[in-house]
Each structure stands twice: as C-alpha cells, then as structure tokens.
Scaffold this active site. Structure first.
Site, PDB file in Angstrom:
ATOM      1  N   TYR A   1      15.183  -7.688  16.162  1.00  0.00           N
ATOM      2  CA  TYR A   1      14.931  -7.260  14.783  1.00  0.00           C
ATOM      3  C   TYR A   1      15.851  -7.991  13.816  1.00  0.00           C
ATOM      4  O   TYR A   1      15.424  -8.453  12.753  1.00  0.00           O
ATOM      5  CB  TYR A   1      15.118  -5.750  14.642  1.00  0.00           C
ATOM      6  CG  TYR A   1      15.063  -5.281  13.205  1.00  0.00           C
ATOM      7  CD1 TYR A   1      13.896  -5.407  12.453  1.00  0.00           C
ATOM      8  CD2 TYR A   1      16.194  -4.741  12.580  1.00  0.00           C
ATOM      9  CE1 TYR A   1      13.845  -4.996  11.128  1.00  0.00           C
ATOM     10  CE2 TYR A   1      16.152  -4.332  11.256  1.00  0.00           C
ATOM     11  CZ  TYR A   1      14.976  -4.462  10.531  1.00  0.00           C
ATOM     12  OH  TYR A   1      14.935  -4.063   9.221  1.00  0.00           O
TER      13      TYR A   1
ATOM     14  N   SER B   1       0.822  -1.215   0.000  1.00  0.00           N
ATOM     15  CA  SER B   1       0.000   0.000   0.000  1.00  0.00           C
ATOM     16  C   SER B   1       0.851   1.258   0.000  1.00  0.00           C
ATOM     17  O   SER B   1       0.354   2.360  -0.264  1.00  0.00           O
ATOM     18  CB  SER B   1      -0.944   0.005   1.212  1.00  0.00           C
ATOM     19  OG  SER B   1      -0.209  -0.094   2.422  1.00  0.00           O
ATOM     20  N   ARG B   2       2.159   1.120   0.270  1.00  0.00           N
ATOM     21  CA  ARG B   2       3.055   2.283   0.270  1.00  0.00           C
ATOM     22  C   ARG B   2       4.500   1.800   0.143  1.00  0.00           C
ATOM     23  O   ARG B   2       4.780   0.610   0.134  1.00  0.00           O
ATOM     24  CB  ARG B   2       2.887   3.101   1.553  1.00  0.00           C
ATOM     25  CG  ARG B   2       3.225   2.338   2.827  1.00  0.00           C
ATOM     26  CD  ARG B   2       3.044   3.183   4.083  1.00  0.00           C
ATOM     27  NE  ARG B   2       1.655   3.512   4.288  1.00  0.00           N
ATOM     28  CZ  ARG B   2       0.800   2.761   4.996  1.00  0.00           C
ATOM     29  NH1 ARG B   2       1.225   1.636   5.545  1.00  0.00           N
ATOM     30  NH2 ARG B   2      -0.448   3.119   5.146  1.00  0.00           N
TER      31      ARG B   2
ATOM     32  N   LYS C   1      14.604 -10.258  10.750  1.00  0.00           N
ATOM     33  CA  LYS C   1      14.919  -9.912   9.354  1.00  0.00           C
ATOM     34  C   LYS C   1      15.738 -11.013   8.691  1.00  0.00           C
ATOM     35  O   LYS C   1      15.517 -11.358   7.527  1.00  0.00           O
ATOM     36  CB  LYS C   1      15.670  -8.575   9.311  1.00  0.00           C
ATOM     37  CG  LYS C   1      15.517  -7.830   8.003  1.00  0.00           C
ATOM     38  CD  LYS C   1      14.086  -7.408   7.747  1.00  0.00           C
ATOM     39  CE  LYS C   1      13.926  -6.893   6.325  1.00  0.00           C
ATOM     40  NZ  LYS C   1      12.527  -6.606   6.004  1.00  0.00           N
TER      41      LYS C   1
ATOM     42  N   GLY D   1       7.119  -1.660  -1.554  1.00  0.00           N
ATOM     43  CA  GLY D   1       6.148  -2.596  -2.129  1.00  0.00           C
ATOM     44  C   GLY D   1       5.299  -1.961  -3.204  1.00  0.00           C
ATOM     45  O   GLY D   1       5.088  -2.547  -4.278  1.00  0.00           O
TER      46      GLY D   1
END
Length: 428
Positions: free
Chosen positions: A167, A18-19, A171, A22
C-alpha cells in the site's frame, strides 16, 4: 472557506468522485459555478457504500455546477481516454484534474495476494498516471491549469513501510507523479501538487477500517474540499511541486478555528498515515498518559480484592482484561465474528492467549487454541494491549503507529474490533 467564484466556468476531471473526498471537492467547485466530470465505477447502488456517479451528479447540479457522470475504471486506458473525450466535447476543455481514486489494503507481504497488489498499483499508480497523461494536452491549453493528487508527502522512514509495504509503495507512486510531473510541466504553467489530510477523515474506507468509534476521532471531508479549493485558486505558475497538508493550507488562508471540521467537536483527533511529526507527538502523548495512569492499577487491584474472592494472586492487567472479555462472550458475538484469534503479548506481562469466536458461545484461554486454526494473530506489548482493550486508544491508531501487528484475515480483525468496542462502551 467561502467560495469566491474563481472556478466559475472551469472544468474539473475528478476520479473517484461518487463519494467521500472526491465528491466533497466536486461540490465545492460546483458552488463556484464550475463544471465537474465524475470518473468513477459506481453506477448501481452498493449495499454498504452510499452514492453512485448519478446521485453525485444530481448533488453537484443542485449545488450550482454542471456535471458529466462517466462510468470509468481508471485502470482501463481506453475508458479514461473516452471519458476525457466526452469531457472535452461537453465542456470545451479541461482545466483541473483531481486524482482522488485510491485502493487500500493494510496487509503485510505474505498477507497481500498479487491480485490485491495489482489492484492497488493499478488504481493508485497506473490510474493516476493514465488520467494525468490523457488530460495533459487539454491542461496545457487550460485556464490556470492544476493537477492535484490526493497523496502523502514522501517519507523514507521504515515505519511507514513495514506493516503494509504494498500500500505504501502504491500511495507513494501517486506522490512520485507529483515530484516528476511538477518539474516536467513547470515551465508550461501546469501546476502539479499533492494534498493530504493531517488527521483521519470520515470516509467509507475509514469506517471499514476502524468502525463507528474511530469516526469520532476524524474530521469531515469538508476540510479537504476547502483546502483543495484554496490550492486550485492559486496561480498555477507560482505554486507547483508542493506536498500540501490540509490544515496548513487553511491556516495560511487565515483559518484559526478547526472545530467545525471535527465529526465530534472536542474529541482527540487521529493523525493520518505518513505524517512523521504527528506520529512522534502521538507516541509521546501515549507515553505521558501511561505514566499518569501508573498508580491506577494498584487502586483497582485493591478494590477488586475487596469484592472478589477467586482472583488468583498472579493476576495481571492483561489477564484481568481477558477475564472481563470472557464474561461478555455469547453466541450472538460468535455468529457476528466467526473467527479464532491469537494474542501474542510481549513486555512486562508477556504471554500468549486465544479468543475463540467461532465455536459455541465462545471461549478465552491462555496458550494455543485447541482444534481450529487461528484466523488472526495480533502482536503487541502488554501496555498497548491494556490501552486497546480498556478504551484508551483505538486499534487503527495502534496499527498506524506500529504498536500493533496483525497477521491473517484483516476483515476478521476489524469484526473483532467492532465487537470489543461495544464491550468497552458498555463498561465505561
């Protein structure tokens, strides 16, 4: 990179489209006449983040593609399977999967609640695995099928773990999917690769982490979209199990000038996480810059002695920075930040200082603050401190390099960074 039409009629299932990166990849595919399935959560406008799955779908169709927007929480297996089913019903199959959705929290072990840990592992690892698994039966029958994870090359350097181990593990989980699935499906012709930016990218996440000043040292999402396009148009049987870097991909395609990808052409670019060579190069640049500036403090000090009568003889570069900060404190800054900070400075000019941006018009002093508990503790060398608060480097960059350690409320630390950036700009 010019579109060639090679992805016309192909169907791409993209998480978190959506932003940001991507959406940029989705638009690149759309310009070829491809079909895009947006699998993302945002269906209503967010007060701080632009775009929904429906606004992105409109842009994709205006760019020349067809789009199916699906509200999906990729941690929910049933929701992913339903979106995949709708994609196949609408477009007849799936040829490309982009695992782009990701959650980030740059916090240490004690500062990472299990709820946040579960979010990162749920989105980054589980979401990537679940989406790949649900799409695989259709990829096996797809045309030149590709899975592309937006994740970094694997590095076991402790540097990339020590400040945000949760994190990094989450990732790297995406990257380990590449490592395993590329071998698992190699003989069946499904390419599974990773793509990671060489520099920081101008996204909503980067803006929240570093503020407006940091964005000037970023590249736009277009470089990732162009690099993804170059990978997705390769023969899937000959190109799998790679950990691609955006700039290297485009150089192989003949691109030599990358200025048009910069948010601010000519600005020094900030390297992204997990890239060892760039981290070492940046550290070397910092050492050279400090060496070149070693003569400056004497001139500045001499100039200050001529114009200031109350500067104590034991004044140091660190105390001078705090003196400069003190003159800029006001009630408006206190209302914007609302926190108490402790600076533990090591090295040549070691000492502990506090900045109170919670009470009255603010206060700065040496030692521990009186009364309120400290919200954020920032640890660094005196050289790094002076670089940070004279505009020679950025907080995010110092943190990524391991030169700055932050404990406590990370959001509060970012608020302070934004206020100090304004002070620095006004004095430069």
């Amino acid at each position: 990179m010019i579109n060639t039409g090679k992805l016309a009629g192909r169907t791409a299932f993209i998480t978190g489209a959506s932003r940001g990166i991507g959406k940029a990849i989705a638009l690149k595919i759309a310009r070829d006449g491809g079909n895009v399935v947006i699998a993302a959560k945002t269906v209503k406008p967010h007060p701080k983040l632009a775009g929904t799955i429906y606004t992105a779908a409109k842009e994709i169709e205006e760019a020349g593609g067809k789009c199916l927007p699906c509200e999906v929480n990729i941690r929910d297996e049933a929701a992913v399977e339903l979106a995949v089913h709708k994609a196949v019903q609408t477009f007849g199959g799936i040829d490309i999967v982009i695992n782009n959705a990701s959650a980030i929290s740059l916090t240490g072990t004690q500062e990472t609640p299990m709820k946040r840990f579960d979010l990162m592992f749920g989105v980054n690892v589980r979401g990537t695995y679940c989406t790949s698994q649900a799409c695989m039966p259709y990829l096996l029958n797809g045309k030149n099928p590709h899975v592309l994870n937006i994740s970094p090359p694997l590095s076991m350097r402790p540097h990339w773990f020590k400040n945000h181990v949760a994190y990094t593990m989450a990732k790297y989980g995406m990257s380990m999917c590449v490592l395993g699935m590329s071998e698992e499906y190699k003989a069946k012709g499904v390419a599974v690769n990773a793509l990671w930016p060489k520099t920081a990218i101008n996204t909503a996440a980067m803006e929240m982490l570093g503020g407006e000043q940091t964005l000037e040292q970023c590249r736009t999402v277009d470089i990732m979209a162009d690099a993804a396009y170059a990978i997705l148009t390769k023969n899937s049987r000959d190109n799998t199990g790679n950990f691609y870097i955006d700039e290297a991909v485009l150089r192989e395609c003949g691109v030599e000038n990358f200025d048009h990808y910069s948010v601010k052409p000519g600005a020094t670019l900030m390297p992204d996480f997990f890239l060892d060579d760039d981290a070492i190069a940046l550290a070397e640049m910092g050492r050279k810059r400090m060496k070149a500036q070693q003569e400056v403090p004497e001139e500045v000090a001499a100039e200050q002695h001529q114009t200031t009568t109350d500067t104590p003889s034991e004044s140091t570069p660190v105390s001078e920075v705090f003196d400069s900060m003190r003159s800029a404190l006001n009630e408006e800054m206190v209302s914007r930040v609302g926190g108490v900070f402790s600076f533990e400075v090591s090295g040549k000019h070691e000492g502990t200082w506090y900045v109170d941006l919670k009470n009255g018009a603010g206060a700065i002093g040496q030692g521990a603050p009186v009364g309120d508990e400290v919200d954020v503790v920032m640890k660094m060398s005196s050289d790094t401190f002076v670089q940070l608060f004279t505009g020679q480097t950025q907080t995010v960059k110092a943190y990524m390099m391991g030169k700055l350690k932050i404990k406590g409320n990370m959001g509060m630390a970012m608020k302070l960074d934004k206020q100090l950036s304004r002070i620095i700009k006004s004095k430069l």
